[in-house]
Design a protein around this motif. Structure first.
Motif, PDB file in Angstrom:
ATOM      1  N   SER A 425       9.403 -13.317  -4.787  1.00 50.03           N
ATOM      2  CA  SER A 425       8.038 -12.993  -4.390  1.00 50.03           C
ATOM      3  C   SER A 425       7.862 -11.482  -4.533  1.00 50.03           C
ATOM      4  O   SER A 425       8.010 -10.756  -3.575  1.00 50.03           O
ATOM      5  CB  SER A 425       7.885 -13.432  -2.929  1.00 50.03           C
ATOM      6  OG  SER A 425       6.598 -13.817  -2.646  1.00 50.03           O
ATOM      7  N   THR A 426       7.580 -11.030  -5.744  1.00 46.59           N
ATOM      8  CA  THR A 426       7.451  -9.594  -5.998  1.00 46.59           C
ATOM      9  C   THR A 426       6.292  -9.353  -6.968  1.00 46.59           C
ATOM     10  O   THR A 426       5.827 -10.284  -7.629  1.00 46.59           O
ATOM     11  CB  THR A 426       8.779  -9.017  -6.542  1.00 46.59           C
ATOM     12  OG1 THR A 426       8.625  -7.623  -6.799  1.00 46.59           O
ATOM     13  CG2 THR A 426       9.225  -9.708  -7.823  1.00 46.59           C
ATOM     14  N   GLN A 427       5.848  -8.105  -7.043  1.00 50.38           N
ATOM     15  CA  GLN A 427       4.588  -7.817  -7.734  1.00 50.38           C
ATOM     16  C   GLN A 427       4.462  -8.366  -9.165  1.00 50.38           C
ATOM     17  O   GLN A 427       3.465  -9.010  -9.468  1.00 50.38           O
ATOM     18  CB  GLN A 427       4.337  -6.316  -7.700  1.00 50.38           C
ATOM     19  CG  GLN A 427       3.956  -5.852  -6.299  1.00 50.38           C
ATOM     20  CD  GLN A 427       3.726  -4.362  -6.204  1.00 50.38           C
ATOM     21  OE1 GLN A 427       4.453  -3.579  -6.800  1.00 50.38           O
ATOM     22  NE2 GLN A 427       2.704  -3.974  -5.462  1.00 50.38           N
ATOM     23  N   ASP A 479      13.050  -5.216  -4.738  1.00 47.25           N
ATOM     24  CA  ASP A 479      14.107  -4.550  -3.971  1.00 47.25           C
ATOM     25  C   ASP A 479      14.168  -5.085  -2.536  1.00 47.25           C
ATOM     26  O   ASP A 479      15.213  -5.042  -1.898  1.00 47.25           O
ATOM     27  CB  ASP A 479      13.883  -3.036  -3.948  1.00 47.25           C
ATOM     28  CG  ASP A 479      12.540  -2.672  -3.341  1.00 47.25           C
ATOM     29  OD1 ASP A 479      11.502  -3.054  -3.918  1.00 47.25           O
ATOM     30  OD2 ASP A 479      12.520  -2.026  -2.277  1.00 47.25           O
ATOM     31  N   GLY A 480      13.049  -5.621  -2.034  1.00 42.68           N
ATOM     32  CA  GLY A 480      13.047  -6.207  -0.696  1.00 42.68           C
ATOM     33  C   GLY A 480      13.603  -7.615  -0.721  1.00 42.68           C
ATOM     34  O   GLY A 480      14.488  -7.971   0.069  1.00 42.68           O
ATOM     35  N   GLY A 481      13.132  -8.424  -1.650  1.00 43.63           N
ATOM     36  CA  GLY A 481      13.549  -9.831  -1.731  1.00 43.63           C
ATOM     37  C   GLY A 481      15.035  -9.989  -1.991  1.00 43.63           C
ATOM     38  O   GLY A 481      15.695 -10.869  -1.415  1.00 43.63           O
ATOM     39  N   ILE A 482      15.588  -9.112  -2.810  1.00 41.86           N
ATOM     40  CA  ILE A 482      17.018  -9.276  -3.147  1.00 41.86           C
ATOM     41  C   ILE A 482      17.881  -9.073  -1.904  1.00 41.86           C
ATOM     42  O   ILE A 482      18.963  -9.650  -1.783  1.00 41.86           O
ATOM     43  CB  ILE A 482      17.447  -8.319  -4.291  1.00 41.86           C
ATOM     44  CG1 ILE A 482      18.774  -8.791  -4.890  1.00 41.86           C
ATOM     45  CG2 ILE A 482      17.528  -6.873  -3.842  1.00 41.86           C
ATOM     46  CD1 ILE A 482      19.187  -8.064  -6.151  1.00 41.86           C
ATOM     47  N   ASN A 505      12.059  -2.263  -8.454  1.00 45.60           N
ATOM     48  CA  ASN A 505      12.279  -1.397  -7.289  1.00 45.60           C
ATOM     49  C   ASN A 505      11.084  -0.481  -7.036  1.00 45.60           C
ATOM     50  O   ASN A 505      10.873   0.498  -7.749  1.00 45.60           O
ATOM     51  CB  ASN A 505      13.556  -0.564  -7.481  1.00 45.60           C
ATOM     52  CG  ASN A 505      13.928   0.175  -6.197  1.00 45.60           C
ATOM     53  OD1 ASN A 505      13.202   0.109  -5.195  1.00 45.60           O
ATOM     54  ND2 ASN A 505      15.048   0.860  -6.214  1.00 45.60           N
ATOM     55  N   ASN A 506      10.298  -0.840  -6.031  1.00 46.59           N
ATOM     56  CA  ASN A 506       9.205   0.040  -5.592  1.00 46.59           C
ATOM     57  C   ASN A 506       9.477   0.544  -4.176  1.00 46.59           C
ATOM     58  O   ASN A 506       8.580   0.943  -3.467  1.00 46.59           O
ATOM     59  CB  ASN A 506       7.856  -0.687  -5.707  1.00 46.59           C
ATOM     60  CG  ASN A 506       7.893  -2.045  -5.030  1.00 46.59           C
ATOM     61  OD1 ASN A 506       8.714  -2.276  -4.145  1.00 46.59           O
ATOM     62  ND2 ASN A 506       7.025  -2.938  -5.441  1.00 46.59           N
ATOM     63  N   ARG A 507      10.731   0.467  -3.781  1.00 40.92           N
ATOM     64  CA  ARG A 507      11.215   1.026  -2.517  1.00 40.92           C
ATOM     65  C   ARG A 507      10.464   0.485  -1.304  1.00 40.92           C
ATOM     66  O   ARG A 507       9.894   1.239  -0.516  1.00 40.92           O
ATOM     67  CB  ARG A 507      11.200   2.550  -2.556  1.00 40.92           C
ATOM     68  CG  ARG A 507      11.898   3.131  -3.794  1.00 40.92           C
ATOM     69  CD  ARG A 507      12.075   4.614  -3.725  1.00 40.92           C
ATOM     70  NE  ARG A 507      13.097   4.999  -2.755  1.00 40.92           N
ATOM     71  CZ  ARG A 507      14.416   4.914  -2.951  1.00 40.92           C
ATOM     72  NH1 ARG A 507      14.876   4.437  -4.096  1.00 40.92           N
ATOM     73  NH2 ARG A 507      15.257   5.278  -2.027  1.00 40.92           N
ATOM     74  N   GLY A 508      10.458  -0.800  -1.168  1.00 39.25           N
ATOM     75  CA  GLY A 508       9.863  -1.389   0.036  1.00 39.25           C
ATOM     76  C   GLY A 508       9.091  -2.663  -0.239  1.00 39.25           C
ATOM     77  O   GLY A 508       9.107  -3.190  -1.354  1.00 39.25           O
ATOM     78  N   TYR A 509       8.429  -3.142   0.808  1.00 40.70           N
ATOM     79  CA  TYR A 509       7.619  -4.360   0.701  1.00 40.70           C
ATOM     80  C   TYR A 509       6.220  -3.965   0.226  1.00 40.70           C
ATOM     81  O   TYR A 509       5.258  -3.944   1.009  1.00 40.70           O
ATOM     82  CB  TYR A 509       7.523  -5.059   2.060  1.00 40.70           C
ATOM     83  CG  TYR A 509       8.837  -5.485   2.677  1.00 40.70           C
ATOM     84  CD1 TYR A 509       9.911  -5.886   1.887  1.00 40.70           C
ATOM     85  CD2 TYR A 509       8.994  -5.524   4.065  1.00 40.70           C
ATOM     86  CE1 TYR A 509      11.108  -6.291   2.459  1.00 40.70           C
ATOM     87  CE2 TYR A 509      10.186  -5.936   4.649  1.00 40.70           C
ATOM     88  CZ  TYR A 509      11.248  -6.314   3.838  1.00 40.70           C
ATOM     89  OH  TYR A 509      12.434  -6.716   4.399  1.00 40.70           O
TER      90      TYR A 509
HETATM   91  C1  TPP Z   1      11.296 -15.467   4.189  1.00 37.57           C
HETATM   92  C2  TPP Z   1      10.126 -14.575   4.012  1.00 37.57           C
HETATM   93  N1  TPP Z   1       9.903 -13.550   4.877  1.00 37.57           N
HETATM   94  C3  TPP Z   1       8.835 -12.754   4.718  1.00 37.57           C
HETATM   95  C4  TPP Z   1       7.949 -12.943   3.693  1.00 37.57           C
HETATM   96  C5  TPP Z   1       6.719 -12.047   3.569  1.00 37.57           C
HETATM   97  N2  TPP Z   1       6.761 -11.245   2.328  1.00 37.57           N
HETATM   98  C6  TPP Z   1       6.177 -11.661   1.186  1.00 37.57           C
HETATM   99  S1  TPP Z   1       6.333 -10.597  -0.065  1.00 37.57           S
HETATM  100  C7  TPP Z   1       7.164  -9.510   0.885  1.00 37.57           C
HETATM  101  C8  TPP Z   1       7.613  -8.200   0.313  1.00 37.57           C
HETATM  102  C9  TPP Z   1       8.631  -8.358  -0.730  1.00 37.57           C
HETATM  103  O1  TPP Z   1       9.148  -7.111  -1.089  1.00 37.57           O
HETATM  104  P1  TPP Z   1       9.822  -6.953  -2.502  1.00 37.57           P
HETATM  105  O2  TPP Z   1      10.731  -8.061  -2.763  1.00 37.57           O
HETATM  106  O3  TPP Z   1      10.387  -5.592  -2.594  1.00 37.57           O
HETATM  107  O4  TPP Z   1       8.572  -7.129  -3.475  1.00 37.57           O
HETATM  108  P2  TPP Z   1       7.329  -6.126  -3.710  1.00 37.57           P
HETATM  109  O5  TPP Z   1       6.171  -6.698  -2.981  1.00 37.57           O
HETATM  110  O6  TPP Z   1       7.731  -4.781  -3.159  1.00 37.57           O
HETATM  111  O7  TPP Z   1       7.154  -6.116  -5.177  1.00 37.57           O
HETATM  112  C10 TPP Z   1       7.336 -10.003   2.192  1.00 37.57           C
HETATM  113  C11 TPP Z   1       8.064  -9.301   3.274  1.00 37.57           C
HETATM  114  C12 TPP Z   1       8.216 -14.034   2.831  1.00 37.57           C
HETATM  115  N3  TPP Z   1       7.410 -14.370   1.813  1.00 37.57           N
HETATM  116  N4  TPP Z   1       9.306 -14.798   2.999  1.00 37.57           N
END
Ligand code: TPP
Ligand code: MG
Length: 577
Positions: A425-427, A479-482, A505-509
């Motif tokens: 779940s990333t951009q 970077d958050g999901g991994i 990697n965008n350094r955060g959620y």
């Molecule tokens: C188990 C779970 N916890 C929380 C979320 C809420 N959530 C959706 S996207 C996201 C951020 C993901 O960050 P990253 O993987 O770095 O992707 P980015 O949005 O930065 O591209 C979060 C916390 C989720 N979808 N699933």
């Protein structure tokens, strides 16, 4: 070592020693599968646990995703002597996601072994994801001994109503109460997982039953595929064909349930000249360059407008759910004028929008029936001009960063021939779900839709690769999901995977930060620090590159595609936005 044959799937080498037998099998031109079959004396004992292995083997199960513990030890008796390869995860949620990816590339259920209590609760999230996306999975767990279940005495791993918990995310959930029931419970579980709409299923076996003597139980029967559901009636097929023949502006909506019917969808669309809107799980049913293909979400206004203007809509294997059709809560689809639905699941035929005509059956067989029952002359492809216009208008609605993210995905698709792109779940995955055209059916799937679990992509991509060992796998993860499943990074090495892990990697959620800002919430909890991914790659023995432009991305991917390896690409997201 003796050489005994070189045909595909055949035994190519076999060597015997006092410890056991080593076998090397050829799976295809490039992949060999090694297996050591132990002569250990424990093999002499036959328990319900070892009988279960025989049952699974007889059903054609070749991989099991598991983590052993004292409660499920008996599931491992006899495993090394079987043809089943055990893949050890680092957390049970990872087992479930591996099984999910494996099921998507093989079409067969992924099988998991967990322990009582925490093992089961850890995998429930992955079962929820598979349930939402109609993925077949068989989860087999231990449970406390029969006399101890539900006593609340505080036995190791005791969980109140484990069966009831698992049942919530399963098409069927059964406890094996005695040894002689096992064979039929397994048969029913596989039938429920794959017979109608694919789903996860659950089997639990109390410790005392697992350890029970299984001598005298009949040899397991080889697994029969469950009979397909009754096909749609000839009459309803004829009515559908007549309505499609009379339509002036038909549109096809296709979902994951149509994945096995690419040729039929293409023939029907070309015959009718009808645009085909593909959901996330249906992308690739028409190839990217096909003039009738709409690889864009029906949540975008121009796509919705085209569907709304159609005089007949044929929806195949799609639940018409909000994450595919109404992400922005624009309006319901219920006002569609003439809706025909095809689905294997009776309940799905009426979910989200009521059809004028409902055909229950497998997509491929039902579409073949419609194609065979006379659709009149081949239509002028009015849809082509419509599709061109809709695509251009919908493109305009995507933000500039999203368009660049889709271009990023297209570089990956085109640089790695035959790749399967597994996303978290990333951009860029969000952008891709809005408008990325996958090369082939099943080569684009992710957890940014449906149940939407972060942490899916690394284990799911490993499972996908085990199911399709001759295809390169691209894992797209933020970077958050991994960081939700870092431990699972070890498994690609264990299984000699051919995977590239692309870390955005965008350094955060970032997506959540954007959502907070959009509703005037001061961002908090979203600037999470990523680890040093170069060190992480080194820790697991993987190649690593830092990527800041499309040219180096393409070059790195071409090298990746040239030989089997595991590679980590860290993307500086800011350079692409
Ligand atoms: C188990 C779970 N916890 C929380 C979320 C809420 N959530 C959706 S996207 C996201 C951020 C993901 O960050 P990253 O993987 O770095 O992707 P980015 O949005 O930065 O591209 C979060 C916390 C989720 N979808 N699933
Ligand atoms: Mg991020």
């Amino acid at each position: 070592m003796t050489r005994v044959g070189v045909e595909d799937n055949s035994l190519v080498h076999r060597s015997a020693s006092a410890l056991g037998v080593f076998e090397l099998r050829k799976l295809n031109d490039s992949v060999l599968d090694a297996k050591f079959v132990s002569r250990a004396r424990v093999a002499m004992k036959k328990t319900v646990g070892s009988y279960l292995i025989e049952c699974l083997e007889a059903r054609g199960v070749r991989h099991v995703f598991g983590i052993p513990g004292v409660h499920n030890l008996e599931l491992y008796r006899g495993l090394t002597r079987s043809r089943i390869r055990h893949v050890t995860g680092r957390h049970e949620q990872g087992l479930g996601f591996m099984a999910d990816g494996y099921a998507r590339t093989t079409g067969r259920p992924g099988v998991c072994f967990t322990i009582t209590g925490p093992g089961l609760t850890n995998i429930v999230t992955a079962m929820g994801q598979a349930y939402a996306d109609s993925i077949p999975m068989v989860v087999i767990s231990s449970e406390n001994s029969r006399a101890d279940i539900g006593t609340g005495c505080g036995h190791l791993h005791e969980l109140p109503d484990q069966l009831g918990l698992a049942a919530k995310v399963s098409a069927s959930a059964e406890r094996v109460e005695q040894a002689r029931d096992l064979h039929d419970v397994v048969a029913r579980a596989f039938a429920a997982a794959t017979g109608g709409r694919p789903r996860p299923v659950y089997i639990e076996i109390p410790r005392d039953v697992l350890a029970a003597d299984a001598r005298g139980l009949p040899a397991p029967a080889s697994g029969q595929s469950p009979p397909p559901p009754e096909p749609a009636t000839a009459e309803s097929i004829a009515v559908a064909a007549r309505r499609l023949r009379c339509a002036h502006s038909p549109v096809l909506l296709v979902g994951g349930g149509a994945r096995g019917a690419a040729a039929e969808i293409k023939s029907l669309a070309e015959h009718l000249g009808a645009p085909v809107v593909m959901t996330i799980n249906a992308r690739g049913l028409l190839p990217p360059q096909h003039p009738l293909g709409v690889s864009m979400t029906a949540s975008l206004a121009p796509v919705r407008a085209m569907i709304g203007a159609a005089d007949t809509v044929l929806a195949v294997g799609t639940e018409l759910g909000p994450t595919d059709y109404d992400m922005y809560a624009a309006s319901e689809l219920s006002q569609l004028r003439e809706l025909i639905r095809i689905d294997v699941d009776e309940a799905e035929l009426r979910r989200n929008a009521r059809p004028a005509l409902a055909l229950r059956g497998h997509a491929r067989e039902t579409l073949r029936g419609i194609l065979a029952s006379g659709l009149g002359a081949v239509r002028a492809p009015w849809g082509e001009a419509t599709v061109l216009g809709v695509r251009a208008e919908a493109q305009q609605l995507l933000s500039a960063p999203m368009r660049r993210e889709i271009a990023f995905l297209e570089v990956i698709r085109d640089a790695v021939a035959n790749a399967i792109l597994v996303g978290d779940s990333t951009q860029p995955v969000y952008a891709g779900n809005l408008g990325f055209a996958a090369a082939t059916p099943g080569s684009w799937f992710n957890s940014a839709t449906g149940y939407g679990t972060l942490g899916y992509a690394v284990p799911a991509s490993t499972g996908a690769g085990l199911g399709a060992p001759d295809r390169p796998i691209v894992c797209l993860v933020g970077d958050g999901g991994i960081q939700f499943s870092l431990g699972e990074l070890a498994v690609p090495r264990d299984v000699d995977a051919w995977s590239v892990i692309v870390i955005w990697n965008n350094r955060g959620y970032a997506e959540i930060k954007t959502s907070m800002l959009a509703v005037d919430i001061e961002p908090e909890g979203v600037n999470v620090q990523p680890p040093d991914f170069s060190h992480l790659a080194r820790a697991y023995g993987y190649g690593y590159l830092f990527i800041e432009d499309l040219e180096s991305l393409e070059q790195a991917l071409r090298d990746f595609a040239s030989r089997r390896q595991v590679l980590v690409l860290e993307i500086r997201a800011a350079a692409f936005e």
